[in-house]
Scaffold this motif. Structure first.
Motif, mmCIF file in Angstrom:
data_model
loop_
_atom_site.group_PDB
_atom_site.id
_atom_site.type_symbol
_atom_site.label_atom_id
_atom_site.label_comp_id
_atom_site.label_asym_id
_atom_site.label_seq_id
_atom_site.Cartn_x
_atom_site.Cartn_y
_atom_site.Cartn_z
ATOM 1 N N GLU A 24 -6.310 4.789 -5.464
ATOM 2 C CA GLU A 24 -7.540 4.853 -4.672
ATOM 3 C C GLU A 24 -8.643 5.549 -5.447
ATOM 4 N N GLU A 43 1.960 2.141 -3.422
ATOM 5 C CA GLU A 43 0.941 2.450 -4.423
ATOM 6 C C GLU A 43 0.854 3.956 -4.657
ATOM 7 N N LYS A 55 0.829 -1.201 0.000
ATOM 8 C CA LYS A 55 0.000 0.000 0.000
ATOM 9 C C LYS A 55 0.865 1.253 0.000
#
Length: 225
Positions: A77, A72, A69
């Motif tokens: 998102e 990323e 995460k």
């Protein structure tokens, strides 16, 4: 590090970072700190439990510290949540580039009537792609999908800047990129029209971070959904 105003016990500032080179001498501990970011206290109620200024070990749910995460890009998102089709298309294009596909071409939206959103080529694979947020797209795009298949059956495709992409002696596919499911929509001779999800492409991105994947390996993953 948390800085607290002793007069009113309110948090003034919070910094998150990493501790390096820990050592001890007697009853003292020495270490270096790399501060990565400053946090507004009101933005994170997790810190409201602390009552004294000082250094604290971060104790949080593991998912917040998931290394994948952390690696990323922020727009992932938005890809997962946006209801703006233009934004979905734009960020999806960036995701394709991040996968290591250097030859990705977008058709300008203003001249896009009857055309897909874009074309990419990696090695011997050529893909005509189109982004959509509609789960019932088949009721509206059946003819378009047929047109995309016909487009890719030609020996070459002309993309923006008058660049010619050859489809000879390779593998060709049509992708409808969604947030729904991975599935085969239609197969015409040796050309597959497939629905490919953003989550699948993000998984491929994660796989590239964790493993050494050459061009042929990447093509294999991209055509495996």
């Amino acid at each position: 590090f948390i800085k607290i105003d002793d007069s009113n016990q309110k948090i003034e500032k919070v910094w998150e970072g990493e501790v390096l080179e820990i050592s001890g001498k007697g009853d003292k501990v020495y270490f270096k700190v790399h501060l990565e970011r400053e946090i507004e206290p009101n933005d994170d109620k997790y810190y409201s439990n602390y009552k004294k200024s000082g250094w604290y070990i971060l104790e949080e749910p593991k998912e917040r510290l998931d290394p994948l995460k952390l690696l990323e890009p922020l727009f992932f998102e938005e890809l997962r949540e946006t209801h703006d089709s233009k934004q979905f298309e734009e960020y999806g294009y960036y995701l394709l580039k991040l996968l290591g596909i250097n030859q990705v071409y977008k058709y300008p939206r203003e001249n896009q009537a009857g055309l897909p959103d874009g074309v990419f080529k990696i090695g011997s694979l050529v893909v005509v792609f189109d982004f959509t947020l509609h789960s019932d797209y088949l009721s509206k795009k059946t003819q378009q999908i047929d047109n995309y298949i016909n487009l890719i059956t030609k020996s070459s495709i002309i993309v923006p800047d008058n660049i010619e992409i050859s489809t000879v002696n390779g593998k060709s596919e049509v992708w409808i990129i969604t947030r729904s499911q991975n599935r085969l929509i239609k197969q015409q001779e040796n050309i597959k029209a497939r629905e490919v999800t953003i989550d699948f492409l993000i998984d491929v991105y994660h796989k590239r971070l964790k493993e050494i994947i050459g061009e042929e390996g990447l093509i294999k993953f991209l055509t495996s959904s």
